[in-house]
Design an enzyme around this catalytic site. Sequence first.
Site, PDB file in Angstrom:
ATOM      1  N   HIS A 355       0.800  -1.228   0.000  1.00 59.97           N
ATOM      2  CA  HIS A 355       0.000   0.000   0.000  1.00 59.97           C
ATOM      3  C   HIS A 355       0.825   1.266   0.000  1.00 59.97           C
ATOM      4  O   HIS A 355       0.274   2.352   0.158  1.00 59.97           O
ATOM      5  CB  HIS A 355      -0.914   0.046   1.227  1.00 59.97           C
ATOM      6  CG  HIS A 355      -1.982  -0.993   1.229  1.00 59.97           C
ATOM      7  ND1 HIS A 355      -3.239  -0.784   0.718  1.00 59.97           N
ATOM      8  CD2 HIS A 355      -1.961  -2.267   1.660  1.00 59.97           C
ATOM      9  CE1 HIS A 355      -3.958  -1.882   0.855  1.00 59.97           C
ATOM     10  NE2 HIS A 355      -3.203  -2.792   1.421  1.00 59.97           N
ATOM     11  N   LYS A 543      -8.420  13.792   5.049  1.00 59.08           N
ATOM     12  CA  LYS A 543      -7.559  12.622   4.994  1.00 59.08           C
ATOM     13  C   LYS A 543      -6.525  12.779   6.101  1.00 59.08           C
ATOM     14  O   LYS A 543      -6.431  13.840   6.721  1.00 59.08           O
ATOM     15  CB  LYS A 543      -6.876  12.486   3.634  1.00 59.08           C
ATOM     16  CG  LYS A 543      -6.256  13.800   3.128  1.00 59.08           C
ATOM     17  CD  LYS A 543      -5.644  13.637   1.753  1.00 59.08           C
ATOM     18  CE  LYS A 543      -6.647  13.746   0.608  1.00 59.08           C
ATOM     19  NZ  LYS A 543      -6.877  12.504  -0.099  1.00 59.08           N
ATOM     20  N   ARG A 544      -5.728  11.724   6.338  1.00 56.23           N
ATOM     21  CA  ARG A 544      -4.691  11.867   7.349  1.00 56.23           C
ATOM     22  C   ARG A 544      -3.765  13.043   7.019  1.00 56.23           C
ATOM     23  O   ARG A 544      -3.540  13.354   5.841  1.00 56.23           O
ATOM     24  CB  ARG A 544      -3.877  10.559   7.437  1.00 56.23           C
ATOM     25  CG  ARG A 544      -4.584   9.489   8.218  1.00 56.23           C
ATOM     26  CD  ARG A 544      -4.895   9.932   9.625  1.00 56.23           C
ATOM     27  NE  ARG A 544      -3.706   9.943  10.445  1.00 56.23           N
ATOM     28  CZ  ARG A 544      -3.390   9.013  11.330  1.00 56.23           C
ATOM     29  NH1 ARG A 544      -4.208   7.989  11.540  1.00 56.23           N
ATOM     30  NH2 ARG A 544      -2.293   9.091  12.027  1.00 56.23           N
ATOM     31  N   LYS A 549       0.702  14.433   1.370  1.00 56.39           N
ATOM     32  CA  LYS A 549      -0.672  14.700   0.927  1.00 56.39           C
ATOM     33  C   LYS A 549      -0.893  16.191   0.668  1.00 56.39           C
ATOM     34  O   LYS A 549      -1.882  16.602   0.094  1.00 56.39           O
ATOM     35  CB  LYS A 549      -1.676  14.160   1.944  1.00 56.39           C
ATOM     36  CG  LYS A 549      -1.636  12.625   2.081  1.00 56.39           C
ATOM     37  CD  LYS A 549      -2.669  12.122   3.067  1.00 56.39           C
ATOM     38  CE  LYS A 549      -2.543  10.647   3.382  1.00 56.39           C
ATOM     39  NZ  LYS A 549      -3.163   9.779   2.353  1.00 56.39           N
ATOM     40  N   THR A 651      -8.507   6.592  -1.759  1.00 55.31           N
ATOM     41  CA  THR A 651      -9.850   6.022  -1.919  1.00 55.31           C
ATOM     42  C   THR A 651     -10.912   7.095  -1.661  1.00 55.31           C
ATOM     43  O   THR A 651     -12.039   6.965  -2.136  1.00 55.31           O
ATOM     44  CB  THR A 651     -10.081   4.823  -0.969  1.00 55.31           C
ATOM     45  OG1 THR A 651      -9.544   5.143   0.311  1.00 55.31           O
ATOM     46  CG2 THR A 651      -9.432   3.572  -1.506  1.00 55.31           C
ATOM     47  N   LYS A 655     -14.741   8.245  -3.402  1.00 58.84           N
ATOM     48  CA  LYS A 655     -15.976   8.563  -2.674  1.00 58.84           C
ATOM     49  C   LYS A 655     -16.532   9.904  -3.136  1.00 58.84           C
ATOM     50  O   LYS A 655     -17.737  10.068  -3.337  1.00 58.84           O
ATOM     51  CB  LYS A 655     -15.708   8.579  -1.158  1.00 58.84           C
ATOM     52  CG  LYS A 655     -15.328   7.198  -0.629  1.00 58.84           C
ATOM     53  CD  LYS A 655     -14.688   7.214   0.756  1.00 58.84           C
ATOM     54  CE  LYS A 655     -14.005   5.868   1.004  1.00 58.84           C
ATOM     55  NZ  LYS A 655     -13.059   5.882   2.151  1.00 58.84           N
TER      56      LYS A 655
HETATM   57  C1  26Q Z   1       3.704   0.323  10.045  1.00 66.21           C
HETATM   58  C2  26Q Z   1       4.650  -0.026  11.000  1.00 66.21           C
HETATM   59  C3  26Q Z   1       4.624   0.551  12.260  1.00 66.21           C
HETATM   60  C4  26Q Z   1       3.623   1.478  12.571  1.00 66.21           C
HETATM   61  C5  26Q Z   1       2.678   1.813  11.618  1.00 66.21           C
HETATM   62  C6  26Q Z   1       2.731   1.245  10.354  1.00 66.21           C
HETATM   63  C7  26Q Z   1       1.712   1.610   9.349  1.00 66.21           C
HETATM   64  C8  26Q Z   1       0.398   1.806   9.738  1.00 66.21           C
HETATM   65  C9  26Q Z   1      -0.549   2.190   8.823  1.00 66.21           C
HETATM   66  C10 26Q Z   1       2.056   1.775   8.030  1.00 66.21           C
HETATM   67  C11 26Q Z   1       1.086   2.150   7.104  1.00 66.21           C
HETATM   68  C12 26Q Z   1      -0.218   2.350   7.501  1.00 66.21           C
HETATM   69  C13 26Q Z   1      -1.277   2.757   6.585  1.00 66.21           C
HETATM   70  C14 26Q Z   1      -1.122   2.924   5.306  1.00 66.21           C
HETATM   71  C15 26Q Z   1      -2.210   3.352   4.430  1.00 66.21           C
HETATM   72  O1  26Q Z   1      -3.319   3.639   4.874  1.00 66.21           O
HETATM   73  N1  26Q Z   1      -1.959   3.402   3.138  1.00 66.21           N
HETATM   74  C16 26Q Z   1      -2.983   3.823   2.197  1.00 66.21           C
HETATM   75  O2  26Q Z   1      -3.639   2.677   1.710  1.00 66.21           O
HETATM   76  C17 26Q Z   1      -4.746   3.040   0.906  1.00 66.21           C
HETATM   77  C18 26Q Z   1      -5.464   1.762   0.527  1.00 66.21           C
HETATM   78  O3  26Q Z   1      -4.726   1.034  -0.392  1.00 66.21           O
HETATM   79  C19 26Q Z   1      -4.278   3.816  -0.297  1.00 66.21           C
HETATM   80  O4  26Q Z   1      -5.417   4.233  -1.010  1.00 66.21           O
HETATM   81  C20 26Q Z   1      -3.455   5.020   0.114  1.00 66.21           C
HETATM   82  O5  26Q Z   1      -2.908   5.638  -1.018  1.00 66.21           O
HETATM   83  C21 26Q Z   1      -2.352   4.586   1.055  1.00 66.21           C
HETATM   84  O6  26Q Z   1      -1.653   5.714   1.547  1.00 66.21           O
END
Ligand code: 26Q
Length: 809
Positions: A355, A543-544, A549, A651, A655
């Site tokens: 992702h 968004k976050r 972003k 995503t 929406k």
């Molecule tokens: C990993 C290790 C330690 C702590 C946290 C994490 C961690 C947590 C959450 C790493 C990544 C995430 C989340 C990532 C995320 O939400 N990515 C998004 O995924 C969406 C669905 O595929 C995409 O549409 C977005 O582009 C992407 O940013």
Amino acid sequence: MDFIEKEHIKHEIGKTLQRNFATTLQDATKKQLYKAISLTVRNHINELWAKQRDEAADNQEKTLYYMSFEFLVGRLLNNNLLNMNLTKVYKSALEDLGISLDDISEIEPDAGLGNGGLGRLAACFMDSLATLNFNAYGCGIRYEYGLFKQKIVEGYQIEMPDPWLEDGCIWEIERPEEQVEVKFGGTIDTYWEKGKMKVYLKDANTVLGVPYDIPVVGYNNGKVNMLRLWSARSPQYIDMNLFSSGSYAKAVEEKELAEVLSKVLYPEDNHYEGKLLRLKQQYFFTSSTMQWIVRDLKLKGIDLLDMPKYVQIHINDTHPAISIPELMRILLDEQGLAWDDAYGIVSKVFAYTNHTVLGEALERWPQTMFKELLPRVYQVLEELHRRNEERLKKTYGEDWGKLNYMNIMAHGFISMANLCLATCSAINGVSALHTNILKDDVFKDYYKMTPYKFKNVTNGITFRRWLNLSNPRLYNLIADTIGDDFNKNPLELKKLEKFAEDKAFAEKFAEVKHKNKEDLAAYIKKENGIIIDPNSIFDVQIKRLHEYKRQLLNLIHVLYLYHQIKSGNGDDIYPHTFIFGAKAAPGYTRAKLIIKLINSVADIINNDPLASEKIKIIFVENYGVTIAQKIIPATDISEQISTAGKEASGTSNMKFMLNGALTIGTLDGANVEMRELVGKNNIYIFGLKSDEVKRIYQTGNQESKQIYSSNSTLRAVLDSLIDGSIENDKISLFNEIYQSLLFGDNNLPDPYMVIRDFDSYATTHKKMWNDYQKPEIWNKKAILNIANCGHFSSDRCIEEYNAKIWRLR
Ligand code: 26Q
């Protein structure tokens, strides 16, 4: 669902109040009403569910286990009513009782067990899997606290706990009889038995995994799948010896230490930190799930060697990747399989979705930490590593630079992505552009070795939640116009194309949008105490908060408009309401500073009589699924403005498109496919492309400084960050942001290309507000967006996963 009489529903609600809360309709609190109503809905679901659980033993169809560290589910009452086809009858039953369903559904806390896109995607997938009648389980952690609640105090983000389980969760069922043991630490002992070496862990610490199941109902098809979330429990009651000897606190502490594993969700999104507790959480839920899968197969009498025929395991990013060595360990140590047999299974059942391409998000665990926590899993990993290295050498020889880059273990770290690349049967990206970047860049050497493993499956969203539920006005308008077949086949939305130039339809569409904007304005008045004008353009970025972003680009543009207005050059600016909603990771100081900056600028502009006639800024507190459902239907402009190459898919862009907002965006993630589907005249694309950004990273970015020097208007805006015009008593507060834009972090000025893209962004905005003033043009574009959005249904996406990867049927 068979038709249920409304009189029956009314009776059931009354009875439930009586039996569960010893109260009556007249005396019940809102919370009790919410619970009683939900319990009656749950009873209908459970009737179907019980039957399917009963039949499951004979069900020979392959089952998907969708492993995810996050499931950002949101509220369930309305969703379950919709999918059970009970909304109408419940609404009317409740009306008879003088209760508003909308009011009651507001009581339900969001199940916020996720950070952002990845977690919400998992929730959309669960909905589509059930709707398409696949056997699928979502597997994750039952966090006691979801993602923190955000409060804004004097413009700053403050994090508060989210105790979403405080009043219990109506939908879940605890299944203590299916609990498993998960072991940490200890030392490895081996012995020989019947000529075979046996391995076991001595002096390990045991934590119990107790499953809680939440039903997932398919849309109108009677299918019930489930989300199985594991909760950690200590195997001991508190230690009575400690307790009796007076160490009360210590006795309790030991128990707490085990249960901490399912306490909180890590609030980092797209950012890796090598925290021991996170590793423990990952092992806790993956080991629990792998044990359950193997036990279930054996209960069904299935030969483990046939596992790939019956089981497909999907890992949502690398977070659940420890499943791979853990399943190996179970097959080897507990089931007595030989390495080659076990590996034969494992290399077939797992598939992995990536992702993100951000380096800072890729998981790399320190070998020493891993080895101490999970000594036996570590041994298995070493062997996987050794064998993989042999394979790599066959292709790449002794090119140690490359080998270390591709190895499962190197330089003291375990690369979870490389583990997945080496052992999974399929690897996919989440948009066409993202998959190409994986193939050509980030994972190119694995791609060369095993090109057949790489697939693209562009993300999707469930239209049930993001249209039917959140925007009933638009849903009804569409259904009245082209019928409701699009519920089963989202590509049917294409039929709306015919109406893009139909004046009557366009007017109805505009009316729906306007009413939704009025609703949002009322909500914002209540929450923020600020009055906004539904006739202004609602321009939204939710968004976050992340530098890539580029909320900062948006804000600097707003500041620029403010300067135009103040200097008397703002006459042609159409009134706008800029809406932001974003949580920042608590440790991400710069992101939090950007939140403060947005709020400080909002304060200035909203309180400036001249400027606030034209522009207002709203920062919506505690952005999450439920608030998104309120904002998206009321949006005119959707901001999808990441630095090209960095947003894997996005995503929320989908929406907004579904709800008839027009996108201003870079050619990044799924925006690229949106443009192809809707045509370049119906989306507003600006800025550098991903290959251009990549080149700038290689050659340096002095250009941003030149732009600063030569563009005096932009320079004035940037300088206002540090000249006291924003926070005059804290003049250096935003200096860090300014420095990063002009000088960068690692000597790369403007690392996210905010200055580089500014001009094209501003020009594109201008074009948009000009188009907005010609309703026949604007509405036509908006309708074409809806009509061409069918591709982004998660139903399509799940069908594609099934055809390309899972092959469940
Ligand atoms: C990993 C290790 C330690 C702590 C946290 C994490 C961690 C947590 C959450 C790493 C990544 C995430 C989340 C990532 C995320 O939400 N990515 C998004 O995924 C969406 C669905 O595929 C995409 O549409 C977005 O582009 C992407 O940013």
